[in-house]
Structures are given as C-alpha cells and as structure tokens.
Design a protein around this motif. Structure first.
Motif, PDB file in Angstrom:
ATOM      1  N   MET A   1       0.771  -0.982  -0.072  1.00  0.00           N
ATOM      2  CA  MET A   1       0.068   0.013  -0.089  1.00  0.00           C
ATOM      3  C   MET A   1       0.819   1.242   0.016  1.00  0.00           C
ATOM      4  O   MET A   1       0.557   2.285  -0.666  1.00  0.00           O
ATOM      5  N   LEU A   2       1.866   1.164   0.744  1.00  0.00           N
ATOM      6  CA  LEU A   2       2.946   2.364   0.876  1.00  0.00           C
ATOM      7  C   LEU A   2       3.585   2.517  -0.521  1.00  0.00           C
ATOM      8  O   LEU A   2       3.709   3.701  -0.923  1.00  0.00           O
ATOM      9  N   ASN A   3       3.936   1.592  -1.026  1.00  0.00           N
ATOM     10  CA  ASN A   3       4.564   1.601  -2.437  1.00  0.00           C
ATOM     11  C   ASN A   3       3.592   2.170  -3.424  1.00  0.00           C
ATOM     12  O   ASN A   3       3.844   2.820  -4.180  1.00  0.00           O
ATOM     13  N   GLY A   4       2.534   1.647  -3.347  1.00  0.00           N
ATOM     14  CA  GLY A   4       1.488   1.970  -4.203  1.00  0.00           C
ATOM     15  C   GLY A   4       1.081   3.674  -4.108  1.00  0.00           C
ATOM     16  O   GLY A   4       0.907   4.191  -4.886  1.00  0.00           O
ATOM     17  N   THR A   5       1.012   4.000  -3.058  1.00  0.00           N
ATOM     18  CA  THR A   5       0.906   5.683  -2.743  1.00  0.00           C
ATOM     19  C   THR A   5       2.200   6.344  -3.186  1.00  0.00           C
ATOM     20  O   THR A   5       1.991   7.337  -3.880  1.00  0.00           O
ATOM     21  N   ARG A   6       3.174   5.739  -2.792  1.00  0.00           N
ATOM     22  CA  ARG A   6       4.408   6.678  -3.527  1.00  0.00           C
ATOM     23  C   ARG A   6       4.340   6.750  -4.947  1.00  0.00           C
ATOM     24  O   ARG A   6       4.444   7.504  -5.470  1.00  0.00           O
ATOM     25  N   ALA A   7       3.816   5.413  -5.504  1.00  0.00           N
ATOM     26  CA  ALA A   7       3.762   5.700  -7.128  1.00  0.00           C
ATOM     27  C   ALA A   7       2.902   6.500  -7.518  1.00  0.00           C
ATOM     28  O   ALA A   7       3.139   7.148  -8.581  1.00  0.00           O
ATOM     29  N   ALA A   8       1.713   6.613  -6.835  1.00  0.00           N
ATOM     30  CA  ALA A   8       0.554   7.431  -7.290  1.00  0.00           C
ATOM     31  C   ALA A   8       1.016   8.820  -7.024  1.00  0.00           C
ATOM     32  O   ALA A   8       0.747   9.786  -7.891  1.00  0.00           O
ATOM     33  N   VAL A   9       1.610   9.244  -6.079  1.00  0.00           N
ATOM     34  CA  VAL A   9       2.243  10.642  -5.737  1.00  0.00           C
ATOM     35  C   VAL A   9       3.206  11.033  -6.711  1.00  0.00           C
ATOM     36  O   VAL A   9       3.003  12.086  -7.353  1.00  0.00           O
ATOM     37  N   ALA A  10       3.945  10.007  -7.322  1.00  0.00           N
ATOM     38  CA  ALA A  10       5.076  10.333  -8.177  1.00  0.00           C
ATOM     39  C   ALA A  10       4.430  10.672  -9.684  1.00  0.00           C
ATOM     40  O   ALA A  10       4.870  11.493 -10.347  1.00  0.00           O
ATOM     41  N   MET A  11       3.289   9.868  -9.972  1.00  0.00           N
ATOM     42  CA  MET A  11       2.754   9.843 -11.039  1.00  0.00           C
ATOM     43  C   MET A  11       1.828  11.377 -11.275  1.00  0.00           C
ATOM     44  O   MET A  11       1.955  12.032 -12.214  1.00  0.00           O
ATOM     45  N   SER A  12       1.414  11.729 -10.077  1.00  0.00           N
ATOM     46  CA  SER A  12       0.405  13.044  -9.819  1.00  0.00           C
ATOM     47  C   SER A  12       1.389  14.198 -10.124  1.00  0.00           C
ATOM     48  O   SER A  12       1.172  15.176 -10.600  1.00  0.00           O
ATOM     49  N   ASP A  13       2.588  13.841  -9.800  1.00  0.00           N
ATOM     50  CA  ASP A  13       3.515  15.147  -9.658  1.00  0.00           C
ATOM     51  C   ASP A  13       4.446  15.228 -11.300  1.00  0.00           C
ATOM     52  O   ASP A  13       4.615  16.358 -11.572  1.00  0.00           O
TER      53      ASP A  13
END
Length: 124
Positions: free
Chosen positions: A106-118
C-alpha cells in the motif's frame, strides 16, 4: 565479559541485561577476581542476545522465549508440546509478515501514485 562491555557490544542497556538475566534468558558468573563483586558473561552471550532481540522484535514474549530456550538447552520436553508451540508461533509470524507485506504494498502504491501525479501537470 563484564556488563558494560556486553551493553556496548549489543546496544542493550544494563537494565535490560539484568532483566534478561533475572528472567533466566542469559547467565553470568561471579568474577574470578576475589577483590570485586563484578559478574562475567560468557563470550557467546552477545550472540544469544541477538537471537533474543530478534525473537522479541518478532513478537515472542519473554515467557515464550524462556520456554523455548529451556527446551533447547535441556533437550527435555517434559509436558511441553514443542510442535504445537512452534506451529502457533510460526502461524503468528506468518500473519505478521502478511500484514506487513500488505502495508508495504500500500505504501509503495501510494508513493507511485504521488510520483505520477507530480509528473502530470494540468494546465490552468
């Protein structure tokens, strides 16, 4: 090895070492020097403490550790059901590992989602 050296080597406080000794998880003997009241710990105590620390970090209680260490040292199972004990502890740790893996995913998925939104900039 004296308690100060053992504490420095393991990173455990003297109080923790004394507690583990009172619980029977480690042992010391009176110093060979008759002029002091120091206690000496065998050289292999540091390795035993690493195992104890790892087991505690994994969720084993002091009582469980005591049972397991006593059984390992004596070889006498008596009325102690080692298989059931190990099965239960293994199941508990597998549950902890599975829960930790889900959280990590979940944390890795959150990190990936934040990176994509940036990376996606919406013009205004």
């Amino acid at each position: 090895m004296r308690i100060g050296a053992l504490s420095a080597l393991t990173g455990l406080s003297r109080d923790t070492l004394r507690f583990y000794e009172k619980q029977g998880l480690i042992r010391s003997q009176p110093s060979s020097e008759p002029s002091n009241t120091y206690r000496d710990y065998p050289e292999d105590t540091a390795e035993r403490l690493r195992m104890i620390t790892d087991a505690r970090d994994a969720g084993l209680s002091i009582a469980d550790l005591k049972k397991l260490l006593d059984c390992m040292e004596s070889g006498d199972l008596g009325a102690f059901d080692l298989d059931a004990f190990l099965d239960e502890r293994i199941a508990q740790l597998e549950h902890v590992i599975a829960t930790a893996q889900r959280t990590l995913d979940m944390l890795n998925g959150t990190r990936a989602a934040v990176a994509m939104s940036d990376q996606i900039h919406i013009p205004q």
